[in-house]
Structure formats: C-alpha cells, structure tokens
Design a protein around this motif. Structure first.
Motif, PDB file in Angstrom:
ATOM      1  N   UNK A 197      19.511  57.519  24.882  1.00  0.00           N
ATOM      2  CA  UNK A 197      18.827  58.646  24.242  1.00  0.00           C
ATOM      3  C   UNK A 197      19.825  59.756  23.915  1.00  0.00           C
ATOM      4  N   UNK A 198      19.546  60.472  22.811  1.00  0.00           N
ATOM      5  CA  UNK A 198      20.428  61.565  22.410  1.00  0.00           C
ATOM      6  C   UNK A 198      19.610  62.723  21.848  1.00  0.00           C
ATOM      7  N   UNK A 199      19.976  63.920  22.293  1.00  0.00           N
ATOM      8  CA  UNK A 199      19.396  65.141  21.724  1.00  0.00           C
ATOM      9  C   UNK A 199      20.053  65.374  20.371  1.00  0.00           C
ATOM     10  N   UNK A 200      19.241  65.461  19.302  1.00  0.00           N
ATOM     11  CA  UNK A 200      19.797  65.648  17.961  1.00  0.00           C
ATOM     12  C   UNK A 200      19.310  66.947  17.313  1.00  0.00           C
ATOM     13  N   UNK A 201      18.408  67.621  18.009  1.00  0.00           N
ATOM     14  CA  UNK A 201      17.805  68.848  17.473  1.00  0.00           C
ATOM     15  C   UNK A 201      17.226  69.607  18.652  1.00  0.00           C
ATOM     16  N   UNK A 202      17.031  70.897  18.473  1.00  0.00           N
ATOM     17  CA  UNK A 202      16.421  71.704  19.535  1.00  0.00           C
ATOM     18  C   UNK A 202      15.095  71.112  19.990  1.00  0.00           C
ATOM     19  N   UNK A 203      14.380  70.431  19.093  1.00  0.00           N
ATOM     20  CA  UNK A 203      13.042  69.930  19.395  1.00  0.00           C
ATOM     21  C   UNK A 203      12.933  68.412  19.501  1.00  0.00           C
ATOM     22  N   UNK A 204      14.062  67.684  19.404  1.00  0.00           N
ATOM     23  CA  UNK A 204      13.950  66.221  19.392  1.00  0.00           C
ATOM     24  C   UNK A 204      15.045  65.537  20.211  1.00  0.00           C
ATOM     25  N   UNK A 205      14.621  64.541  20.986  1.00  0.00           N
ATOM     26  CA  UNK A 205      15.512  63.563  21.608  1.00  0.00           C
ATOM     27  C   UNK A 205      15.093  62.204  21.062  1.00  0.00           C
ATOM     28  N   UNK A 206      16.045  61.438  20.543  1.00  0.00           N
ATOM     29  CA  UNK A 206      15.690  60.161  19.920  1.00  0.00           C
ATOM     30  C   UNK A 206      16.192  58.990  20.750  1.00  0.00           C
ATOM     31  N   UNK A 207      15.468  57.869  20.630  1.00  0.00           N
ATOM     32  CA  UNK A 207      15.902  56.603  21.241  1.00  0.00           C
ATOM     33  C   UNK A 207      16.870  55.945  20.273  1.00  0.00           C
ATOM     34  N   UNK A 208      18.127  55.833  20.647  1.00  0.00           N
ATOM     35  CA  UNK A 208      19.165  55.358  19.735  1.00  0.00           C
ATOM     36  C   UNK A 208      18.907  53.934  19.239  1.00  0.00           C
ATOM     37  N   UNK A 209      18.349  53.085  20.082  1.00  0.00           N
ATOM     38  CA  UNK A 209      18.094  51.697  19.686  1.00  0.00           C
ATOM     39  C   UNK A 209      16.966  51.580  18.670  1.00  0.00           C
ATOM     40  N   UNK A 210      16.166  52.631  18.517  1.00  0.00           N
ATOM     41  CA  UNK A 210      15.007  52.561  17.628  1.00  0.00           C
ATOM     42  C   UNK A 210      15.197  53.317  16.310  1.00  0.00           C
ATOM     43  N   UNK A 211      16.432  53.749  16.036  1.00  0.00           N
ATOM     44  CA  UNK A 211      16.716  54.389  14.743  1.00  0.00           C
ATOM     45  C   UNK A 211      16.668  53.323  13.649  1.00  0.00           C
ATOM     46  N   UNK A 220      15.656  58.450  10.475  1.00  0.00           N
ATOM     47  CA  UNK A 220      14.290  57.970  10.237  1.00  0.00           C
ATOM     48  C   UNK A 220      13.948  56.973  11.337  1.00  0.00           C
ATOM     49  N   UNK A 221      12.875  57.287  12.076  1.00  0.00           N
ATOM     50  CA  UNK A 221      12.359  56.405  13.124  1.00  0.00           C
ATOM     51  C   UNK A 221      10.869  56.219  12.871  1.00  0.00           C
ATOM     52  N   UNK A 222      10.477  54.982  12.615  1.00  0.00           N
ATOM     53  CA  UNK A 222       9.056  54.695  12.397  1.00  0.00           C
ATOM     54  C   UNK A 222       8.460  55.610  11.315  1.00  0.00           C
ATOM     55  N   UNK A 223       9.201  55.790  10.216  1.00  0.00           N
ATOM     56  CA  UNK A 223       8.807  56.603   9.050  1.00  0.00           C
ATOM     57  C   UNK A 223       8.851  58.106   9.297  1.00  0.00           C
ATOM     58  N   UNK A 224       9.183  58.520  10.503  1.00  0.00           N
ATOM     59  CA  UNK A 224       9.302  59.948  10.812  1.00  0.00           C
ATOM     60  C   UNK A 224      10.737  60.403  10.560  1.00  0.00           C
ATOM     61  N   UNK A 225      10.891  61.485   9.781  1.00  0.00           N
ATOM     62  CA  UNK A 225      12.220  62.036   9.505  1.00  0.00           C
ATOM     63  C   UNK A 225      12.549  63.129  10.520  1.00  0.00           C
ATOM     64  N   UNK A 226      13.717  63.022  11.129  1.00  0.00           N
ATOM     65  CA  UNK A 226      14.169  63.990  12.130  1.00  0.00           C
ATOM     66  C   UNK A 226      15.540  64.497  11.717  1.00  0.00           C
ATOM     67  N   UNK A 227      15.672  65.797  11.561  1.00  0.00           N
ATOM     68  CA  UNK A 227      16.939  66.381  11.118  1.00  0.00           C
ATOM     69  C   UNK A 227      17.923  66.482  12.281  1.00  0.00           C
ATOM     70  N   UNK A 228      19.167  66.109  12.010  1.00  0.00           N
ATOM     71  CA  UNK A 228      20.245  66.300  12.991  1.00  0.00           C
ATOM     72  C   UNK A 228      20.820  67.700  12.745  1.00  0.00           C
ATOM     73  N   UNK A 229      20.655  68.602  13.689  1.00  0.00           N
ATOM     74  CA  UNK A 229      21.114  69.978  13.494  1.00  0.00           C
ATOM     75  C   UNK A 229      22.616  70.090  13.732  1.00  0.00           C
ATOM     76  N   UNK A 230      23.214  71.163  13.216  1.00  0.00           N
ATOM     77  CA  UNK A 230      24.659  71.356  13.290  1.00  0.00           C
ATOM     78  C   UNK A 230      25.182  71.299  14.720  1.00  0.00           C
ATOM     79  N   UNK A 231      24.427  71.856  15.657  1.00  0.00           N
ATOM     80  CA  UNK A 231      24.859  71.915  17.056  1.00  0.00           C
ATOM     81  C   UNK A 231      25.105  70.522  17.642  1.00  0.00           C
ATOM     82  N   UNK A 232      24.293  69.549  17.224  1.00  0.00           N
ATOM     83  CA  UNK A 232      24.368  68.205  17.812  1.00  0.00           C
ATOM     84  C   UNK A 232      25.052  67.190  16.902  1.00  0.00           C
ATOM     85  N   UNK A 233      25.490  67.622  15.709  1.00  0.00           N
ATOM     86  CA  UNK A 233      26.048  66.697  14.723  1.00  0.00           C
ATOM     87  C   UNK A 233      27.342  66.014  15.189  1.00  0.00           C
TER      88      UNK A 233
END
Length: 245
Positions: A197-211, A220-233
C-alpha cells in the motif's frame, strides 16, 4: 538521509544558464557533477561511456530537444527539466521527469527540485531491503470497527482507502458500497505493509497490486481516478520505475 552522492550532468545550449546550474550543483552537498554539456548530442555520447543518475536538462535545444533526448535515456536515469517555456510542463510529466524548473529560477527553487531527486534515489536504494524485511511481517488482514462490529478485512481485497476527516472509507473488490470506520488515514498507514500500500494523496492510500492504469498524474483503480499529489509523487515514481520494463 544517506551519504551516497547523486551523479549528474547539466545540459543547456546557453552558456550563462549552463554555468549558473553548474554553480548550483557544486554547492549542493548530495550532488556530484560529472560533466556540463552544451547539447543533447554531447550528453548522449558522455552517458554511453559513463552513466549518471540525474540530468538537469534544457528542453529547447537545436538538433535534439530535451524531451526527445529524455525518451532515449535508460530508465534508471532521472531528469529535472530546465526551460524558459512553461508550455512544456505537460510533456515533462509524460516522460516522468522528477521536476520542472522554469527559468529564471533561483537556488532555493533548484534545491527544492534537487531534494525531490534525493528522496527518489533514497527510496529506490532502500526499497529492496525494506521489501525483504516486510515479507516476514506481512499482514493478511485487519480488524476494523464498523457499525458496532469488528469486521475482518482481507488486505488482498482492498482497492483503496479514502480518508474523510475522522472517518475512512474502505473500498473492496466486488463491493459496491464502502465500509466506513472511525479512524485517521495516518494511523491506518502505519499499520499497512509498505510494499502493498502507498499513500498517494492526503485523502487516499492505494493497493499497489490493484492499480489498473497510470495516466499522467492519476491512478485508475476499478474506474475510480485518484490524483497523485506533488508531496507523494517522488515515492510513487520510484515505485513505477522499479516495476517498469
């Protein structure tokens, strides 16, 4: 912070700009200047003989532009673009540049970009050891409180976690509705395996295997778009690079 220096070259067809960036590199402790080049062709010939970690690369140059040159580089070599033209920012992101410096820039701006590179290489160098350490401690599930019950959440089923003030939405495979639990994203992050798992935004942690898809600055995970913010890029780009062909 590690003590390993990042080897770099500076590429610019303008002598004043070339000398300025050279002076910035030389007073940055974790950078080691290997060469300054006045064209991408010259830089290409040097890299064939002596690979480097990082390029400070002008974009608009004769014969071969910085964008074109960056597409020819080994995946291990990272780029920070320097240019007087802001219309190239999107192109810079497409080739996974670590940062983009718009001329004229001062040392503080240069150092901020260089620090992104330093973080990226530290994460890359430490990833293999971290992964080895995590394997023996891997968690397969978590119990979370939801609606007065303790629910067993299988981590392999998690798509992503979404933080909402004091609550978290847990989005799972094959579940149209998320599980709600009273918890902060920060406290959850400390409990999750870092290689899964990785924090990619102030509001999101994503499962890396499910990207499913990475498109510019979005996952994009399961049709949901999640922005990678500058802090975590930087950390996310290190993960992408380490898992790219």
């Amino acid at each position: 912070m590690n003590n390993i220096k990042i080897t770099c070259i500076v590429v610019d067809d303008e002598p004043m700009a070339l000398n300025l960036v050279e002076s910035y590199v030389e007073k940055t402790p974790f950078l080691e200047l290997k060469k300054k080049c006045s064209s991408a062709i010259e830089a290409m010939e040097f890299i064939k003989k002596e690979p480097v970690d990082l390029l400070f690369l002008d974009i608009q140059m004769p014969d071969l532009t910085g964008i074109e040159f960056s597409r020819m580089l080994p995946k291990e070599t990272r780029v920070i673009f320097t240019t007087a033209f802001d219309q190239y920012a999107l192109e810079g992101f497409k080739v996974e540049a670590l940062d983009y410096l718009l001329k004229p820039f001062d040392y503080a701006e240069f150092l901020a970009a260089a620090n992104k590179a330093n973080i990226w290489f530290e994460l890359l160098n430490g990833k293999e050891q971290k992964t080895q350490n995590m394997v023996s401690e891997e968690k397969e599930f978590l119990f979370v409180k939801s609606e007065y019950k303790q629910l067993r959440i299988k981590l392999a089923d998690v798509l992503y976690f979404e933080g909402l003030k004091d609550y978290i939405k847990i989005w799972l495979k094959d579940n149209q509705k998320p599980i709600l639990t009273l918890m902060s994203l920060k406290s959850l992050e400390a409990e999750l395996p870092e290689h899964q798992f990785m924090r990619v935004h102030r509001s999101f942690i994503v499962a890396l295997d499910n990207i499913d898809v990475i498109e510019r600055s979005q996952i994009i995970i399961n049709k949901q778009r999640i922005t990678v913010s500058e802090q975590y890029k930087p950390k996310f780009l290190a993960f992408v690079n380490n898992n790219s062909l």
